[in-house]
Write a protein that holds these residues in place. Sequence first.
Motif, PDB file in Angstrom:
ATOM      1  N   MET A   1       0.202 -12.706  -2.487  1.00 48.75           N
ATOM      2  CA  MET A   1      -0.278 -11.990  -1.304  1.00 48.75           C
ATOM      3  C   MET A   1       0.772 -11.025  -0.773  1.00 48.75           C
ATOM      4  SD  MET A   1      -2.321 -15.053   0.654  1.00 48.75           S
ATOM      5  CE  MET A   1      -2.777 -14.034   2.051  1.00 48.75           C
ATOM      6  N   PHE A   2       2.047 -11.418  -0.848  1.00 49.60           N
ATOM      7  CA  PHE A   2       3.115 -10.496  -0.450  1.00 49.60           C
ATOM      8  C   PHE A   2       3.059  -9.220  -1.297  1.00 49.60           C
ATOM      9  CE2 PHE A   2       5.646 -14.086   1.528  1.00 49.60           C
ATOM     10  CZ  PHE A   2       5.778 -13.485   2.774  1.00 49.60           C
ATOM     11  N   ILE A   3       2.874  -9.380  -2.602  1.00 48.99           N
ATOM     12  CA  ILE A   3       2.823  -8.213  -3.502  1.00 48.99           C
ATOM     13  C   ILE A   3       1.579  -7.376  -3.226  1.00 48.99           C
ATOM     14  CG2 ILE A   3       2.635  -7.483  -5.913  1.00 48.99           C
ATOM     15  CD1 ILE A   3       4.244 -10.033  -6.630  1.00 48.99           C
ATOM     16  N   LEU A   4       0.422  -8.030  -3.097  1.00 50.43           N
ATOM     17  CA  LEU A   4      -0.833  -7.313  -2.841  1.00 50.43           C
ATOM     18  C   LEU A   4      -0.760  -6.556  -1.519  1.00 50.43           C
ATOM     19  CD1 LEU A   4      -3.775  -6.668  -3.537  1.00 50.43           C
ATOM     20  CD2 LEU A   4      -4.432  -8.835  -2.441  1.00 50.43           C
ATOM     21  N   GLY A   5      -0.214  -7.191  -0.484  1.00 52.01           N
ATOM     22  CA  GLY A   5      -0.104  -6.540   0.814  1.00 52.01           C
ATOM     23  C   GLY A   5       0.784  -5.308   0.766  1.00 52.01           C
ATOM     24  N   VAL A   6       1.897  -5.395   0.050  1.00 48.98           N
ATOM     25  CA  VAL A   6       2.798  -4.245  -0.087  1.00 48.98           C
ATOM     26  C   VAL A   6       2.085  -3.098  -0.796  1.00 48.98           C
ATOM     27  CG1 VAL A   6       4.859  -3.406  -1.282  1.00 48.98           C
ATOM     28  CG2 VAL A   6       4.952  -5.539   0.016  1.00 48.98           C
ATOM     29  N   VAL A   7       1.382  -3.402  -1.883  1.00 50.63           N
ATOM     30  CA  VAL A   7       0.653  -2.359  -2.622  1.00 50.63           C
ATOM     31  C   VAL A   7      -0.356  -1.658  -1.719  1.00 50.63           C
ATOM     32  CG1 VAL A   7      -0.998  -1.947  -4.496  1.00 50.63           C
ATOM     33  CG2 VAL A   7       0.975  -3.438  -4.880  1.00 50.63           C
ATOM     34  N   MET A   8      -1.088  -2.430  -0.922  1.00 51.33           N
ATOM     35  CA  MET A   8      -2.089  -1.863  -0.023  1.00 51.33           C
ATOM     36  C   MET A   8      -1.444  -0.963   1.026  1.00 51.33           C
ATOM     37  SD  MET A   8      -5.266  -1.540   0.917  1.00 51.33           S
ATOM     38  CE  MET A   8      -6.169  -2.866   0.102  1.00 51.33           C
ATOM     39  N   VAL A   9      -0.322  -1.411   1.627  1.00 52.74           N
ATOM     40  CA  VAL A   9       0.350  -0.615   2.657  1.00 52.74           C
ATOM     41  C   VAL A   9       0.909   0.675   2.059  1.00 52.74           C
ATOM     42  CG1 VAL A   9       2.348  -0.539   4.201  1.00 52.74           C
ATOM     43  CG2 VAL A   9       0.889  -2.566   4.176  1.00 52.74           C
ATOM     44  N   VAL A  10       1.571   0.570   0.924  1.00 50.90           N
ATOM     45  CA  VAL A  10       2.202   1.739   0.310  1.00 50.90           C
ATOM     46  C   VAL A  10       1.163   2.783  -0.080  1.00 50.90           C
ATOM     47  CG1 VAL A  10       3.511   2.540  -1.703  1.00 50.90           C
ATOM     48  CG2 VAL A  10       4.234   0.480  -0.479  1.00 50.90           C
ATOM     49  N   ALA A  11      -0.028   2.341  -0.473  1.00 48.47           N
ATOM     50  CA  ALA A  11      -1.081   3.266  -0.899  1.00 48.47           C
ATOM     51  C   ALA A  11      -1.947   3.766   0.253  1.00 48.47           C
ATOM     52  CB  ALA A  11      -1.973   2.585  -1.939  1.00 48.47           C
TER      53      ALA A  11
ATOM     54  N   ASN B   1      -4.765   5.891   5.735  1.00 45.81           N
ATOM     55  CA  ASN B   1      -5.205   5.898   7.132  1.00 45.81           C
ATOM     56  C   ASN B   1      -4.850   4.556   7.773  1.00 45.81           C
ATOM     57  OD1 ASN B   1      -7.316   4.033   6.316  1.00 45.81           O
ATOM     58  ND2 ASN B   1      -8.438   5.831   5.561  1.00 45.81           N
ATOM     59  N   LEU B   2      -5.121   4.452   9.073  1.00 42.50           N
ATOM     60  CA  LEU B   2      -4.780   3.251   9.827  1.00 42.50           C
ATOM     61  C   LEU B   2      -5.525   2.025   9.303  1.00 42.50           C
ATOM     62  CD1 LEU B   2      -3.316   1.882  12.184  1.00 42.50           C
ATOM     63  CD2 LEU B   2      -5.195   2.597  13.682  1.00 42.50           C
ATOM     64  N   ALA B   3      -6.798   2.198   8.906  1.00 42.70           N
ATOM     65  CA  ALA B   3      -7.585   1.056   8.432  1.00 42.70           C
ATOM     66  C   ALA B   3      -6.944   0.417   7.202  1.00 42.70           C
ATOM     67  CB  ALA B   3      -9.012   1.510   8.112  1.00 42.70           C
ATOM     68  N   MET B   4      -6.442   1.238   6.280  1.00 39.85           N
ATOM     69  CA  MET B   4      -5.797   0.698   5.081  1.00 39.85           C
ATOM     70  C   MET B   4      -4.479   0.012   5.433  1.00 39.85           C
ATOM     71  SD  MET B   4      -6.503   3.706   2.249  1.00 39.85           S
ATOM     72  CE  MET B   4      -5.746   2.777   0.907  1.00 39.85           C
ATOM     73  N   ILE B   5      -3.727   0.613   6.378  1.00 40.37           N
ATOM     74  CA  ILE B   5      -2.483  -0.024   6.829  1.00 40.37           C
ATOM     75  C   ILE B   5      -2.777  -1.395   7.414  1.00 40.37           C
ATOM     76  CG2 ILE B   5      -0.778   0.048   8.709  1.00 40.37           C
ATOM     77  CD1 ILE B   5       0.259   1.655   6.535  1.00 40.37           C
ATOM     78  N   VAL B   6      -3.782  -1.461   8.276  1.00 42.12           N
ATOM     79  CA  VAL B   6      -4.123  -2.723   8.929  1.00 42.12           C
ATOM     80  C   VAL B   6      -4.539  -3.764   7.896  1.00 42.12           C
ATOM     81  CG1 VAL B   6      -5.795  -3.838  10.461  1.00 42.12           C
ATOM     82  CG2 VAL B   6      -4.670  -1.725  11.171  1.00 42.12           C
ATOM     83  N   THR B   7      -5.333  -3.355   6.898  1.00 42.30           N
ATOM     84  CA  THR B   7      -5.763  -4.286   5.857  1.00 42.30           C
ATOM     85  C   THR B   7      -4.563  -4.858   5.107  1.00 42.30           C
ATOM     86  OG1 THR B   7      -7.841  -3.078   5.556  1.00 42.30           O
ATOM     87  CG2 THR B   7      -7.173  -4.561   3.777  1.00 42.30           C
ATOM     88  N   GLY B   8      -3.643  -3.963   4.704  1.00 40.52           N
ATOM     89  CA  GLY B   8      -2.444  -4.427   4.001  1.00 40.52           C
ATOM     90  C   GLY B   8      -1.580  -5.316   4.863  1.00 40.52           C
TER      91      GLY B   8
END
Length: 484
Positions: free
Chosen positions: A104-114, A117-124
């Motif tokens: 989950m740490f890895i998945l969250g980082v990938v989501m934030v880096v990619a 918009n704010l919605a993607m940041i919040v999801t990550g």
Amino acid sequence: MTHDPTATAHNSGLPPLTPGRYRRRLGFVTLIATLGGLLFGYDTSVINGAGGFMAQPDQLNLDDFGLGVAVSSLLFASAVGALVGGGVSDAIGRKKTITVMASMFILGVVMVVASLNLAMIVTGRIILGLAVGSASVVVPVYLAELAPYEIRGSLAGRNEMMIVTGQLLAIIMNAIIGNLWGEQYPWVWRVMFTLAALPAIALLLGVSRLPESPRWLADKERQDEALAVLDNLRPEGRAKPELDEINAARHEEAAREDLSIREVIADNNLVKIVLIGCGIGFFQQTTGINSILYYGERVLEEAGFGRGGALIANIAPAAISVITAIIALQMMDRFSRRKTFLWGYGLVAFSHVLIGTTAELMPEGGAKPYVLLFLIVFFVGSMQLCLNVATWVTLSEIFPLKMRAFGMGVSVFILWMTNSALGLFFPTLIATIGMSGSFFTFAVLNAIAFLFVLTFVPETKGRTLEQLEEDVMSGKIFHRGARA
């Protein structure tokens, strides 16, 4: 008096902890497991520095509230992760839970880096928050269950050290990256977040070499596996008698019935101790410590530093956190818990008054930024020295055994939710009432915290858990003499 672990071991009926290669294996296991603590610290603090770049118009164009949402989304998710992480690890095992957590740490980082918009940041950040919350529960439990009791404190304490080290590492990397490439490449915030993937990958690779908790294995009736783990992490001749002690304690625990929520609510003494625990958790967060951990760059820019200077100056509060955490661990069993709280809230309130007064009255420019930096470092050092470790130690002591999980869970949930609310609204607060008004507000809250401790919080040092439980159940702990 010097503690003699050998004597303690003989008193417990277990062979002593003699030197051996098992200590190196314990050290390796602790190092890998506490990468979860390092990630906890890094992922909560990396936005302190990255946030300013994220908010720029040519990046995510976040206003103050949007930045607060980006910060607090991880914190609200951490509260959920802390609530469910223990149950998940009880069901599938500590090792598998740490594996899921690393993924989950890895998945969250990938989501934030990619994120675009704010919605993607919040999801990550929500994914990262669930991992952070789980780490805050599972890693300390795993270390406590794996360590010999004679050195359990020193091994478990390494996780707290890794948390503050992760925070310091995030601040240092932000300062280096921001000053080298920030002006030229405003997307450097993505690089700052990407670095969190490195310890996450190391954790995911290393977890395959970790043993499962012997206590969890014994609880699942996997006795041979539990014995094999202990045989690898204990001196010769110790594994079998220690497993026998684990099984005896487990059978005694199975005969114990936890108090239901209804039974807790029906007992005034238990309600009082839960409210005291919630107060301790709430006021630890209203020190305003996380205004520095999450928004230190913003605060220092308000103090008068430029962006590059603020990123560098930000290192000082993070460094003092590590230094004072080391000192706090050494002093925790030597000083009154209650007096430590009182000194802490008194010093923190005093430092907030000085910060607010300096921000309001001292002329702009000149020495003002450096005076404010010194006062902020004094504030962070006072909080970490007197309040951080004391909060967690006291919360682990004050609840009777039959409702300890409930009391600790509610108190920590209140702590996380207060943390989340401050993370959400602090940018708006400082934009509305300024730096001086924000810190005067914190000063008032810490003065109230001082009175709360003085009036309600009992002394727990020098008393066994059984003595504390008896005093809670009888109500004696709430009398003035118990708070001496």
